[in-house]
Design an enzyme around this catalytic site. Structure first.
Site, PDB file in Angstrom:
ATOM      1  N   THR A  14       0.834  -1.212   0.000  1.00 20.07           N
ATOM      2  CA  THR A  14       0.000   0.000   0.000  1.00 20.07           C
ATOM      3  C   THR A  14       0.870   1.264   0.000  1.00 20.07           C
ATOM      4  O   THR A  14       0.688   2.151  -0.841  1.00 20.07           O
ATOM      5  CB  THR A  14      -0.908   0.003   1.260  1.00 20.07           C
ATOM      6  OG1 THR A  14      -1.605  -1.236   1.296  1.00 20.07           O
ATOM      7  CG2 THR A  14      -1.894   1.134   1.245  1.00 20.07           C
ATOM      8  N   VAL A 134       4.587   7.614  12.250  1.00 21.73           N
ATOM      9  CA  VAL A 134       3.617   8.152  13.230  1.00 21.73           C
ATOM     10  C   VAL A 134       2.610   9.064  12.526  1.00 21.73           C
ATOM     11  O   VAL A 134       3.006   9.982  11.808  1.00 21.73           O
ATOM     12  CB  VAL A 134       4.336   8.957  14.344  1.00 21.73           C
ATOM     13  CG1 VAL A 134       3.327   9.550  15.316  1.00 21.73           C
ATOM     14  CG2 VAL A 134       5.324   8.082  15.095  1.00 21.73           C
ATOM     15  N   ILE A 138       0.490  13.237   8.700  1.00 27.01           N
ATOM     16  CA  ILE A 138       0.775  14.473   9.458  1.00 27.01           C
ATOM     17  C   ILE A 138       2.288  14.588   9.671  1.00 27.01           C
ATOM     18  O   ILE A 138       2.894  13.664  10.218  1.00 27.01           O
ATOM     19  CB  ILE A 138       0.093  14.479  10.850  1.00 27.01           C
ATOM     20  CG1 ILE A 138      -1.400  14.151  10.738  1.00 27.01           C
ATOM     21  CG2 ILE A 138       0.288  15.816  11.547  1.00 27.01           C
ATOM     22  CD1 ILE A 138      -2.115  14.050  12.091  1.00 27.01           C
ATOM     23  N   GLY A 189      -8.358  -0.241   3.685  1.00 29.31           N
ATOM     24  CA  GLY A 189      -6.886  -0.285   3.665  1.00 29.31           C
ATOM     25  C   GLY A 189      -6.249   0.462   4.831  1.00 29.31           C
ATOM     26  O   GLY A 189      -5.061   0.770   4.787  1.00 29.31           O
ATOM     27  N   ASP A 203      -0.364  -0.666  18.259  1.00 24.33           N
ATOM     28  CA  ASP A 203       0.084   0.246  17.195  1.00 24.33           C
ATOM     29  C   ASP A 203       0.188   1.675  17.743  1.00 24.33           C
ATOM     30  O   ASP A 203       1.182   2.363  17.515  1.00 24.33           O
ATOM     31  CB  ASP A 203      -0.919   0.166  16.029  1.00 24.33           C
ATOM     32  CG  ASP A 203      -0.565   1.077  14.882  1.00 24.33           C
ATOM     33  OD1 ASP A 203       0.200   0.644  13.996  1.00 24.33           O
ATOM     34  OD2 ASP A 203      -1.032   2.237  14.865  1.00 24.33           O
ATOM     35  N   LYS A 207       3.607   4.100  18.329  1.00 25.85           N
ATOM     36  CA  LYS A 207       3.702   5.484  17.840  1.00 25.85           C
ATOM     37  C   LYS A 207       3.981   6.444  18.995  1.00 25.85           C
ATOM     38  O   LYS A 207       4.752   7.394  18.857  1.00 25.85           O
ATOM     39  CB  LYS A 207       2.419   5.864  17.095  1.00 25.85           C
ATOM     40  CG  LYS A 207       2.256   5.098  15.769  1.00 25.85           C
ATOM     41  CD  LYS A 207       0.858   5.276  15.223  1.00 25.85           C
ATOM     42  CE  LYS A 207       0.670   4.542  13.902  1.00 25.85           C
ATOM     43  NZ  LYS A 207      -0.751   4.431  13.524  1.00 25.85           N
ATOM     44  N   GLY A 304      -3.406   5.479   4.938  1.00 24.23           N
ATOM     45  CA  GLY A 304      -3.772   5.652   3.526  1.00 24.23           C
ATOM     46  C   GLY A 304      -2.515   5.773   2.687  1.00 24.23           C
ATOM     47  O   GLY A 304      -1.497   6.300   3.138  1.00 24.23           O
TER      48      GLY A 304
HETATM   49  N1  HSE Z   1      -2.997   0.752  10.857  1.00 25.27           N
HETATM   50  C1  HSE Z   1      -2.501   2.065  11.087  1.00 25.27           C
HETATM   51  C2  HSE Z   1      -3.630   2.954  11.570  1.00 25.27           C
HETATM   52  C3  HSE Z   1      -1.904   2.579   9.809  1.00 25.27           C
HETATM   53  O1  HSE Z   1      -4.791   2.539  11.451  1.00 25.27           O
HETATM   54  O2  HSE Z   1      -3.393   4.044  12.064  1.00 25.27           O
HETATM   55  C4  HSE Z   1      -0.992   3.739   9.971  1.00 25.27           C
HETATM   56  O3  HSE Z   1       0.042   3.496  10.868  1.00 25.27           O
END
Ligand code: HSE
Length: 426
Positions: A14, A134, A138, A189, A203, A207, A304
């Site tokens: 992606t 992160v 942005i 996605g 996740d 970050k 994205g």
């Molecule tokens: N899976 C992550 C999110 C993608 O949904 O923020 C970007 O790090």
């Protein structure tokens, strides 16, 4: 005069597809305005014959060998967008050791092995940049590096997982079930290939660990963040909270108070009137409080293809400029060593969800020393509870507690290393 930089890319999913698409679209502008020609010499993939959403430019080699890129002496800059940890780490180490600068979107890796890789980059006089790791599109890491260099950050509060925010927003606004909303986020996605890290808070924790390095010069550990995810949040809870002026958001927070860092990743009830309460869908937002600027807020798409690719490419441009000028500037050395406390340990007010009767709740609330007020059916507001009171209540009752943003009681913990007046020698 134009300088050509030879670039290799690891991964073509992606984000990689977005990089190729954007690079092709803006190549002429980069050459005109920056004097740089970025030549994508080769792209490494796991399956040579897999279908591709985007075509490679003429002259770009497709290979299934990472060594073809990291061992190629002509390649000066490596973009890593594979999304694995162990393989990506080996590849990045090989690239840095052979003097190549690296741009990566790999938050899992930069959160867990960032200090080691940054030290290696410095030793080998290379850049290692990771803006895309992160908050997707942005430009928050470069903003912290460049625009806060003369300021002092005191708080960073973010909605930094687009998938979790998309799910919570869909459950709140359109009454979708958790599973239905997750499937929609995967189809769009936004979610990771395996969405476990998105919904368990891992996740967002990775970050936050990176953000803390940029904001406070001190990366956090996963144990310190101890993330709590959104898997136990229901559509009914989101809607009850919203009825009464709160939005349940997966917040990532790190703050400096009285010589300590406080952190948390967890679902939090954010007042709808707050800017963070109005961030919906895949949007991310990072609110920064600092001494000189005061309050500032950065919002944008958190995931994205093209948004994340733009963050990758902005790093590529800086790394390419550094290669041309023969300067490297990998920064963010670990310099802080403040004790870290989880915000969940502080006394704070909670939204409580329970199917018990108000009589039962009242009885156990009295026992736990707190007062309780009904909000809507099965939803209550509790006054500030200490961690011990919270645990006592949870041991007695089937109750789910969501902290309410901004209600923490900031009491500086006693520093045992400081002599107290009674033991100071006179
Ligand atoms: N899976 C992550 C999110 C993608 O949904 O923020 C970007 O790090």
């Amino acid at each position: 005069m134009t300088t050509t930089i030879e670039v290799g890319m690891l991964g073509f999913g992606t984000v990689g597809s977005g990089v190729v698409l954007r690079l092709t679209r803006v190549a002429a502008r980069i050459e005109r305005t920056q004097g740089l020609r970025l030549h994508l010499a080769a792209v490494a993939v796991s399956h040579l014959n897999a279908p591709r959403a985007v075509q490679l430019p003429l002259g770009t080699r497709l290979t299934d060998s990472i060594a073809d890129i990291v061992d190629d002496p002509r390649i000066q800059l490596v973009i890593e967008v594979m999304g694995t940890v162990a393989t990506a780490k080996r590849a990045i180490i090989a690239a840095l050791v052979s003097g190549k600068s690296v741009v990566t979107a790999n938050k899992d890796l930069m959160a867990t092995a960032g200090d080691q890789l940054l030290a290696l980059a410095r030793r080998h006089h290379c850049d290692l940049f990771y803006e895309a790791s992160v908050a997707g599109g942005i430009p928050i890491l470069r903003t912290l590096t460049d625009s806060y260099v003369t300021d002092t950050v005191t708080e960073v509060t973010g909605i930094i997982n687009g998938t979790a925010n998309y799910i919570l927003s869909a459950m709140t606004a359109s009454g979708r079930s958790y599973q239905h909303a997750l499937t929609a986020a995967q189809r769009a996605g936004y979610a990771e290939t395996d969405p476990t890290n998105d919904v368990t808070g891992l996740d967002a924790a990775y970050k936050l660990m990176i953000l803390s390095r940029f904001a406070f010069g001190q990366a956090l550990t996963l144990q310190q963040v101890a993330p709590v995810g959104i898997t136990n949040i229901t559509t009914e809870q989101c809607q009850s909270a919203a009825c009464c002026g709160w939005q349940i958001k997966l917040l990532a927070e790190v703050q400096r108070h009285a010589g300590h860092l406080y952190c948390r990743v967890a679902p939090v009830a954010v007042p709808t009137s707050e800017a963070l309460g109005q961030v919906v869908g895949v949007q991310n937002a990072v609110a920064i409080q600092s001494e000189a600027i005061g309050a500032s807020l950065y919002t944008g798409p958190g995931a994205g293809s093209t948004a994340t690719a733009n963050s990758v490419l902005s790093d590529v441009i800086v790394a390419a400029q550094h290669l041309r000028e023969d300067v490297r500037a990998t920064v963010n050395e670990q310099c802080g060593s403040l004790p870290v406390i989880n915000i969940g340990e502080l006394p704070q007010a909670y939204l409580a969800f329970s199917a018990s009767t108000i009589m039962e709740l009242q009885y156990y609330a009295n026992e736990a020393d707190c007062s309780i007020r009904p909000v809507t059916a099965n939803c209550y507001q509790l006054t500030a509870l200490t961690a011990a009171q919270r645990q006592r209540l949870q041991a007695r009752l089937a109750i789910q507690l969501i902290p309410i943003m901004g209600t923490e009681v900031w009491s500086a913990p006693v520093d045992m290393s400081m002599p107290s007046p009674s033991n100071v020698a006179i």
